[in-house]
Structures are given as C-alpha cells and as structure tokens.
Design a protein around this motif. Structure first.
Motif, PDB file in Angstrom:
ATOM      1  N   GLY A   1      -0.321  10.537   5.574  1.00 45.29           N
ATOM      2  CA  GLY A   1      -1.860  10.819   7.046  1.00 45.29           C
ATOM      3  C   GLY A   1      -2.256   9.699   6.816  1.00 45.29           C
ATOM      4  O   GLY A   1      -3.792   9.574   8.059  1.00 45.29           O
ATOM      5  N   THR A   2      -2.277   8.308   5.569  1.00 42.52           N
ATOM      6  CA  THR A   2      -2.951   7.742   6.113  1.00 42.52           C
ATOM      7  C   THR A   2      -2.309   6.259   5.627  1.00 42.52           C
ATOM      8  O   THR A   2      -1.173   6.249   5.616  1.00 42.52           O
ATOM      9  CB  THR A   2      -3.478   7.449   3.842  1.00 42.52           C
ATOM     10  OG1 THR A   2      -4.989   8.097   3.770  1.00 42.52           O
ATOM     11  CG2 THR A   2      -4.473   6.132   3.832  1.00 42.52           C
TER      12      THR A   2
ATOM     13  N   THR B   1      -7.011  13.101  -2.143  1.00 38.49           N
ATOM     14  CA  THR B   1      -5.841  13.001  -3.582  1.00 38.49           C
ATOM     15  C   THR B   1      -6.459  11.362  -3.937  1.00 38.49           C
ATOM     16  O   THR B   1      -5.650  11.343  -5.284  1.00 38.49           O
ATOM     17  CB  THR B   1      -4.538  13.070  -2.414  1.00 38.49           C
ATOM     18  OG1 THR B   1      -4.684  14.378  -2.030  1.00 38.49           O
ATOM     19  CG2 THR B   1      -3.237  12.766  -3.403  1.00 38.49           C
ATOM     20  N   PHE B   2      -6.396  10.865  -3.327  1.00 40.31           N
ATOM     21  CA  PHE B   2      -6.053   8.972  -4.039  1.00 40.31           C
ATOM     22  C   PHE B   2      -7.644   9.191  -4.663  1.00 40.31           C
ATOM     23  O   PHE B   2      -7.586   8.844  -5.845  1.00 40.31           O
ATOM     24  CB  PHE B   2      -6.387   8.203  -3.113  1.00 40.31           C
ATOM     25  CG  PHE B   2      -7.760   6.486  -3.184  1.00 40.31           C
ATOM     26  CD1 PHE B   2      -6.215   5.736  -3.837  1.00 40.31           C
ATOM     27  CD2 PHE B   2      -8.428   6.201  -3.210  1.00 40.31           C
ATOM     28  CE1 PHE B   2      -7.194   4.365  -4.250  1.00 40.31           C
ATOM     29  CE2 PHE B   2      -8.674   5.058  -3.614  1.00 40.31           C
ATOM     30  CZ  PHE B   2      -8.055   4.631  -4.228  1.00 40.31           C
ATOM     31  N   SER B   3      -8.788   9.356  -4.371  1.00 45.91           N
ATOM     32  CA  SER B   3     -10.278   9.617  -5.009  1.00 45.91           C
ATOM     33  C   SER B   3     -10.030  10.022  -6.363  1.00 45.91           C
ATOM     34  O   SER B   3     -10.762   9.740  -8.001  1.00 45.91           O
ATOM     35  CB  SER B   3     -10.935   9.960  -4.178  1.00 45.91           C
ATOM     36  OG  SER B   3     -11.900  10.014  -5.106  1.00 45.91           O
ATOM     37  N   SER B   4      -9.139  12.133  -6.633  1.00 49.98           N
ATOM     38  CA  SER B   4      -8.828  12.404  -7.641  1.00 49.98           C
ATOM     39  C   SER B   4      -7.749  11.699  -8.566  1.00 49.98           C
ATOM     40  O   SER B   4      -7.911  10.877  -9.829  1.00 49.98           O
ATOM     41  CB  SER B   4      -7.932  13.711  -7.536  1.00 49.98           C
ATOM     42  OG  SER B   4      -7.869  14.411  -8.626  1.00 49.98           O
TER      43      SER B   4
ATOM     44  N   LEU C   1       1.163  -1.024   0.396  1.00 50.57           N
ATOM     45  CA  LEU C   1       0.589   0.058   0.016  1.00 50.57           C
ATOM     46  C   LEU C   1       0.979   0.712   0.164  1.00 50.57           C
ATOM     47  O   LEU C   1       0.916   2.306  -0.671  1.00 50.57           O
ATOM     48  CB  LEU C   1      -1.308   0.030   1.015  1.00 50.57           C
ATOM     49  CG  LEU C   1      -1.925   1.085   1.153  1.00 50.57           C
ATOM     50  CD1 LEU C   1      -3.098   0.899  -0.119  1.00 50.57           C
ATOM     51  CD2 LEU C   1      -2.781   0.688   2.390  1.00 50.57           C
ATOM     52  N   GLN C   2       2.411   1.255   1.286  1.00 56.33           N
ATOM     53  CA  GLN C   2       2.792   2.438   0.841  1.00 56.33           C
ATOM     54  C   GLN C   2       3.666   2.934  -0.232  1.00 56.33           C
ATOM     55  O   GLN C   2       3.820   4.041  -0.664  1.00 56.33           O
ATOM     56  CB  GLN C   2       3.830   2.292   1.454  1.00 56.33           C
ATOM     57  CG  GLN C   2       3.358   2.751   3.154  1.00 56.33           C
ATOM     58  CD  GLN C   2       3.217   4.076   3.620  1.00 56.33           C
ATOM     59  OE1 GLN C   2       3.729   4.733   3.142  1.00 56.33           O
ATOM     60  NE2 GLN C   2       2.751   4.534   4.540  1.00 56.33           N
TER      61      GLN C   2
ATOM     62  N   PRO D   1       3.397   7.177  -4.172  1.00 52.02           N
ATOM     63  CA  PRO D   1       3.638   8.407  -4.861  1.00 52.02           C
ATOM     64  C   PRO D   1       3.175   9.545  -4.944  1.00 52.02           C
ATOM     65  O   PRO D   1       2.808  10.161  -5.274  1.00 52.02           O
ATOM     66  CB  PRO D   1       3.183   7.042  -6.340  1.00 52.02           C
ATOM     67  CG  PRO D   1       3.787   6.053  -5.112  1.00 52.02           C
ATOM     68  CD  PRO D   1       3.589   5.587  -3.706  1.00 52.02           C
ATOM     69  N   LEU D   2       1.918   8.933  -4.311  1.00 56.04           N
ATOM     70  CA  LEU D   2       0.752  10.464  -4.014  1.00 56.04           C
ATOM     71  C   LEU D   2       1.371  11.109  -2.572  1.00 56.04           C
ATOM     72  O   LEU D   2       0.599  12.737  -2.658  1.00 56.04           O
ATOM     73  CB  LEU D   2      -0.761   9.989  -4.185  1.00 56.04           C
ATOM     74  CG  LEU D   2      -1.249   9.031  -5.134  1.00 56.04           C
ATOM     75  CD1 LEU D   2      -2.839   8.388  -4.924  1.00 56.04           C
ATOM     76  CD2 LEU D   2      -1.237  10.132  -6.427  1.00 56.04           C
TER      77      LEU D   2
END
Length: 388
Positions: A229-230, A280-283, A217-218, A224-225
C-alpha cells in the motif's frame, strides 16, 4: 468546482458526528483500548475531520478511526486507508542512501559534488549533511528566517498553492531553483530543515544505481517487506483505494484536495502509505532488518539543535517513557501522517489525520498538543506527569 460555504460544511460535519461518526471505530484485530479511543476522539473534538491510528505494542495490535471519511457523509475513515504521508518519505530516502553506503556505492562523508558534478555543489557538502539537513542549501519551498524575513520559493502552502496543486515538477528543476538562491549558512555550521537536501538525495540514488528512485524503493524496501500500500507518488494525483478526504478553505469556499500532485516534494514529501505499512517499515528499520547495526547507529545520532539524525527525529519523552524514533509528515495541506517507534521496533504508532485546512492552518494549531497526548498513551508507563 465549488463546494458549500464554510457554515454549511461545519453544519454538515456536526450532523454526521452527532449521527454516530464521533464514536471511534476499533479494529477487530485487537481488544478494546478505551484510552486510545479517547485520544483519537480528541482530534475530532478539536476540529479535525478524521483520524486513523494503528498501535503495535505488548498488548497486541489495535487500529481505530474517528470522525468522517468525507464531509457530508457518515462513514468513518478506513483504519487502513491510503493517505498522503508527506515527509514520512524522508526516512525511506535516508535508508536507501545508507543501504548504498553499506554496499560500498556511496561514502557517507564524501562530497555530494563527486557523485553529482552537474550541479556544481559546494564541495564541502557531504552526503551526511544532506541526510541531517546541515548542508545550508536553500529550501526550494521557501525560507523563513528568525527575524521574520521570508524568501519565497515554489508555492507549497496557502492560497498560492491551491491553483497550482496539480502542477508537475522534475527533481532537477527543484534543485536548480534552490541553487539559484544564496545558501542559508556555510555547510556543516548549523541545522535547517530543507526539502532540497532530500531531493538531492533522490538524484544521488538514481545516479549511483542508474535506476529510478521509485524502482529502488520498491526493490530495496517495499517488496521485501510486503508493503503493497506504499509508493513514491511521483506525479500521481489520486490516492488508491479507500481513503479519507482532506480539504482547503479559501474565504467561504471549501475545496476537496484529496487529489493533489506531490512531485513538488520529490524524495522529500511525495509518499502514499497506509498505517499498516508505516508500522511495518518503522518496526523493520528499528529492529535492524534494513540496515547494518553501525549504519543504524549513525542514523540515530541526533544533531543537538533539533534532535535530527539521518532522516529520523530522536525524541526523549522523559521519565517512564524513554526514547522514540519518529518522523511525521504533511503534504501542503489537508493531511498529516504519524510514524513512531521504540528503539527495538516492538512498539509502533502510525496514523493519519485530515482536516479543513486554510492559510492559517485551521485546527492544526492544536495538532502538537493532541499528538503529544496520543504518543504518551502509547509509549509512557501510566498517565503522563507535567514537567516540573
């Protein structure tokens, strides 16, 4: 340690709201958006203790919060605080699997048993079926049938969960419990939301890559993004940094449950996130930065029963609104998370709510109505019209 009675909690909450916490705080990152402030205040008026929301759209970025961070105090929830995001992790897990499909490491329509032979899965169950919840596998947190029958699993809600909220589980343990129960239906013949599918997807990712899920996941998404905080929570029991508190009420006792262990939802609901990171992820997912176009298209193909693709809900909001891709989430109690995006990723809505939960879910009964109003404010042109 026991906390004040429910009457005392309600009194404390009312006092803090009257002291000024009821006025939503808007972020300096964007202009004032009274329609959004009103929509998030509605959650607090309905009984939720706190809400934080972030919107990216053609007007820029707006972030705001309403209510209180903690009962008995006046501070508002942070607009980018961390929270338990629950099933919002499912699109992350699905994206990791689809990236491995793109790499040629996994075939979407291959039997899962070919990758994980140790579980002796029905060979008709494919990778696609895991991601779309069409495998028929028993949900290890329990199954609720249309005729009212309940087949219990690991306690994940209600009073039975409360004394077990710090227990740690291994993904293999969860899957083997599910496989000890009869399947709900034959593979590929129906749709049923089951956490077992995504815990198996976690094990699939680890088997194919030879590395832990959290590490993948990291490496593939978070780093990369720049999503600092996730994280996959694993057995972690504390939220990092500033955060709002969730609560559970059992009879007259209200317990702060901002500490809990989400390993009981490995790969299926054990996410810690912030509103900025989810935006950020959704975009990035929807504008094509994370997956090839063909696999993003596969992800967005909805099953007709519930509109679920591969880790995403495909939701048609109607005339003047269009389609959104979303996945919300809630760990066992006290927290809810929101993640919505337009098809091009340019408009996103992310957020978190907290409340005093209970076996009957408390104010959560109003959640869908309030959420619909907020979503319409962000994604619809003008006031929403009632359906004919």
């Amino acid at each position: 340690m026991k906390t004040p009675s429910s009457l005392a909690v309600v009194t404390a909450l009312a006092a803090t709201l009257l002291a000024g916490a009821s006025t939503p705080a808007a972020s300096a990152a964007g202009q004032d958006r009274p329609e959004l402030r009103k929509a998030i205040q509605a959650f607090v008026d309905a009984g939720f203790t706190g809400v934080q929301v972030r919107v990216h759209d053609q007007q820029g970025e707006w972030a705001g919060s309403a209510g209180v961070r903690k009962l008995g105090q006046s501070a508002k929830p942070p607009t980018n605080g961390s929270f338990w995001a629950g099933s919002v992790i499912k699109p992350f897990t699905a994206t990791l699997v689809l990236q491995l499909v793109a790499d040629g490491e996994i075939a979407l329509d291959a039997p899962v048993a070919g990758y994980l032979p140790e579980y002796e899965l029905d060979r008709r169950i494919t990778v696609r079926m895991l991601l779309q919840h069409t495998s028929g596998l028993f949900n290890y947190t329990g199954e609720y049938y249309d005729d009212g029958t309940v087949v219990p699993g690991i306690p994940a809600t209600g009073d039975a969960w409360l004394p077990n909220r710090f227990r740690s589980y291994q993904p293999e343990e969860l899957v083997r419990l599910a496989l000890s129960k009869p399947p709900r239906f034959e593979p590929g013949t129906d749709h049923n939301y089951s956490n077992t599918n995504y815990t198996l997807a976690l094990l699939l990712i680890e088997k194919v890559t030879g590395r832990p899920y959290a590490e993948q996941l990291q490496r593939r998404i978070l780093r990369p993004l720049g999503m600092s905080g996730t994280m996959a929570a694993g057995t972690r029991t504390r939220l990092p940094g500033p955060h709002a508190h969730g609560y559970y009420q059992k009879e007259d006792t209200v317990v702060d449950i901002s500490r809990q262990n989400l390993s009981l939802l490995a790969g299926a609901g054990d996410l810690i996130a912030t509103t900025q990171d989810l935006a950020t992820f959704s975009s990035a997912l929807n504008d094509g930065r994370l997956l090839p176009a063909a696999l993003l298209a596969e992800m967005r193909k909805p099953h007709p029963k519930m509109g679920y693709g591969l880790g995403l809900y495909v939701q048609d909001l109607g005339p003047g609104c269009g389609t959104v891709y979303q996945h919300n989430g809630s760990p066992p109690h006290g927290y809810g998370a929101l993640m919505y995006s337009s098809p091009d990723g340019r408009t996103t809505l992310t957020g978190s709510v907290t409340w005093v939960d209970s076996a009957t879910r408390g104010p959560a009964k109003d959640f869908q109505k309030l959420l619909n109003e907020l979503v319409q404010e962000v994604f619809c042109d003008g006031p929403a019209k009632p359906a004919p």
